[in-house]
Write a protein that holds these residues in place. Structure first.
Motif, PDB file in Angstrom:
ATOM      1  N   PHE A 173      34.139   3.901  17.904  1.00  0.00           N
ATOM      2  CA  PHE A 173      33.003   3.290  17.212  1.00  0.00           C
ATOM      3  C   PHE A 173      31.725   3.339  18.041  1.00  0.00           C
ATOM      4  CE2 PHE A 173      34.754  -0.253  19.624  1.00  0.00           C
ATOM      5  CZ  PHE A 173      33.639  -0.923  20.077  1.00  0.00           C
ATOM      6  N   MET A 174      31.761   4.093  19.144  1.00  0.00           N
ATOM      7  CA  MET A 174      30.568   4.246  19.974  1.00  0.00           C
ATOM      8  C   MET A 174      30.080   5.696  20.011  1.00  0.00           C
ATOM      9  SD  MET A 174      29.767   1.249  21.422  1.00  0.00           S
ATOM     10  CE  MET A 174      29.094   1.475  23.046  1.00  0.00           C
ATOM     11  N   ASN A 175      31.039   6.633  20.019  1.00  0.00           N
ATOM     12  CA  ASN A 175      30.696   8.058  20.051  1.00  0.00           C
ATOM     13  C   ASN A 175      31.874   8.854  19.492  1.00  0.00           C
ATOM     14  OD1 ASN A 175      29.421  10.496  20.578  1.00  0.00           O
ATOM     15  ND2 ASN A 175      30.036  10.560  22.715  1.00  0.00           N
ATOM     16  N   PRO A 176      32.140   8.726  18.194  1.00  0.00           N
ATOM     17  CA  PRO A 176      33.338   9.330  17.601  1.00  0.00           C
ATOM     18  C   PRO A 176      33.321  10.851  17.628  1.00  0.00           C
ATOM     19  CG  PRO A 176      31.933   8.342  15.916  1.00  0.00           C
ATOM     20  CD  PRO A 176      31.336   7.986  17.224  1.00  0.00           C
ATOM     21  N   GLN A 177      34.522  11.410  17.635  1.00  0.00           N
ATOM     22  CA  GLN A 177      34.698  12.862  17.635  1.00  0.00           C
ATOM     23  C   GLN A 177      35.495  13.272  16.393  1.00  0.00           C
ATOM     24  OE1 GLN A 177      33.215  14.536  20.331  1.00  0.00           O
ATOM     25  NE2 GLN A 177      32.534  12.456  20.827  1.00  0.00           N
ATOM     26  N   ASP A 178      35.196  14.450  15.872  1.00  0.00           N
ATOM     27  CA  ASP A 178      35.919  14.974  14.719  1.00  0.00           C
ATOM     28  C   ASP A 178      35.806  16.495  14.764  1.00  0.00           C
ATOM     29  OD1 ASP A 178      36.653  15.943  12.131  1.00  0.00           O
ATOM     30  OD2 ASP A 178      36.317  13.939  11.296  1.00  0.00           O
ATOM     31  N   LYS A 179      36.845  17.138  15.255  1.00  0.00           N
ATOM     32  CA  LYS A 179      36.801  18.583  15.461  1.00  0.00           C
ATOM     33  C   LYS A 179      36.576  19.350  14.158  1.00  0.00           C
ATOM     34  CE  LYS A 179      39.275  22.376  17.706  1.00  0.00           C
ATOM     35  NZ  LYS A 179      39.044  23.334  16.610  1.00  0.00           N
TER      36      LYS A 179
END
Length: 444
Positions: free
Chosen positions: A190-196
């Motif tokens: 919830f601060m710096n999400p990742q989603d490849k």
């Protein structure tokens, strides 16, 4: 008759878009530093008066997400590479008088940033404290000595230092035990999400072709190269004009963050038209990567869905708290830009495949996620058991327009806000789930 009305309405709309485009030109002219886009340093000054809240309503909870304050460029190559080009050319006698002066300035900029890449500057430290002080003074009911204040940061030097300076300002105003700080990779979701999957979809072949075509129409480095080098054959063989111009423009925008501002400038290397074109290219690139660009699916803002879900969850969990609470988060410019687009603040949710139209619609990166910028959701109520919770959102300190209806703008009913965003996130998750299942079945 209907056709005449349509023509008149179309003319009014086009005229309005033209005004917005002219506004960007005027704003860049008024402050050339805005052309740095997401590297523009947002002044820590109160820019407007707040619209009075409905009678009896007072702020009791603040959910705050912010960019880092002013910092040195994060990569040493941004300083080293252009300096190397000019040093080599100078050793061979290929620089004009202006080119030699640029070399002198590049040495100063390079030395000032030596061993400081990615760090908060002195101006950034003051900016962090100033922004926090202004927020406390602006919403005194939400910042009291009996309140609870939590400051967190992504694991990134400049964001951590921004948090530290802001927390220090709070402690100075309310005492050393007022605010708790935390930095952890565990809060990345919830601060710096990742989603490849989403990031892999950003720059496909069609998108890159569209951007290259747009960039080419906004690029002409001949005049600049002729002003810097006395031998254009040398430039042809040894210099990439496009990359060098980009380097110089990036450095020009970075000077505003340092103590060198007002002493030297690289912006005078560029004409106003060239400055505008450089900004347009960078603005379009930011839109492609973080906005709802149609050619890559208009889905990139959903990378920040975890951030928005957390905001909603935390909002609901604070409704019955007795004392004021503020959750103060420091992330990066990319998160803030994507979140503003996902929340459709003002015109940030724009969906288009026409990169040439961005400024006509008022989509400008320096207005969305400048350094020191933030998205702040403020909750209002009359008393602890008040079921009629209102919220308003500030984008970089200014009251923002949200996509749902309200009869008391810029205040919105919390239940309407929550419902709109949860439905939007549900639709996206459902579409993605169905697409994944369809792909799986087709591969079986």
């Amino acid at each position: 008759m209907n056709r005449k009305i349509f023509i008149v309405l179309s003319a009014i709309i086009l005229a309005g878009l033209g005004v917005k485009a002219q506004n960007v030109v005027k704003e860049l002219k008024a402050d050339v530093n805005r052309s740095a886009g997401t590297y523009y340093s947002l002044p820590a000054i109160k820019t407007e008066h707040d619209t009075p809240a409905p009678a009896g309503m007072k702020p009791f909870y603040i959910n705050h997400y912010a960019c880092p304050s002013s910092y040195y460029l994060e990569k040493g190559e941004y300083y080293n590479d252009p300096l190397a080009v000019f040093m080599k050319a100078d050793s061979l006698g290929k620089l004009t008088k202006l080119g030699k002066d640029v070399l002198r300035q590049l040495v100063i900029v390079h030395d000032d940033a030596h061993n400081r890449t990615g760090e908060l500057t002195i101006k950034g430290m003051a900016q962090s404290r100033g922004a926090m002080k202004l927020m406390v003074e602006r919403f005194p009911e939400a910042f009291t000595k009996n309140g609870y204040y939590s400051a967190r940061s992504v694991v990134q030097n400049r964001s951590i230092l921004t948090m530290v300076e802001s927390a220090a300002q709070l402690s100075k105003m309310f005492g050393p035990q007022t605010v708790g700080t935390r930095v952890s990779h565990g809060e990345q979701s919830f601060m710096n999400p990742q989603d490849k999957d989403l990031t892999d979809d950003r720059i496909d072949t069609l998108t890159m072709e569209r951007y290259k075509r747009f960039a080419a129409l906004n690029t002409d480095e001949i005049r600049l190269m002729e002003s810097l080098f006395n031998d254009q054959n040398y430039v042809t063989i040894n210099v990439d004009p496009y990359i060098l111009s980009q380097h110089l423009f990036r450095l020009a925008g970075s000077i505003q963050h340092t103590e060198l501002a007002g002493r030297i400038t690289l912006y005078d290397l560029f004409t106003p038209e060239e400055i505008h074109r450089h900004w347009r290219k960078n603005n379009a690139w930011n839109y492609i990567n973080y906005g709802a660009f149609k050619l890559n699916g208009a889905r990139q803002p959903f990378l920040q869905r975890g951030v928005l879900r957390n905001m909603i969850h935390m909002g609901d969990s604070m409704l019955k708290r007795n004392n004021p609470v503020a959750h103060i988060r420091y992330t990066n410019e990319r998160v803030i830009m994507g979140l503003a687009c996902l929340m459709e603040l003002n015109n940030c949710g724009l969906e288009t495949e026409n990169l040439d139209s961005l400024e006509h619609h008022g989509w400008a990166d320096y207005k969305i996620a400048p350094l020191g910028g933030s998205i702040v959701m403020i909750y209002y109520r009359k008393h602890k058991d008040d079921p009629n919770i209102l919220v308003k959102v500030l984008l970089n300190g200014r009251e923002a327009r949200l996509p749902m209806k309200t009869d008391c703008a810029p205040y919105y009913r919390w239940n309407d806000v929550k419902r709109y965003y949860l439905r939007k996130l549900y639709r996206y998750e459902s579409e993605r789930f169905n697409e994944t299942n369809k792909t799986t079945r087709s591969n079986e």
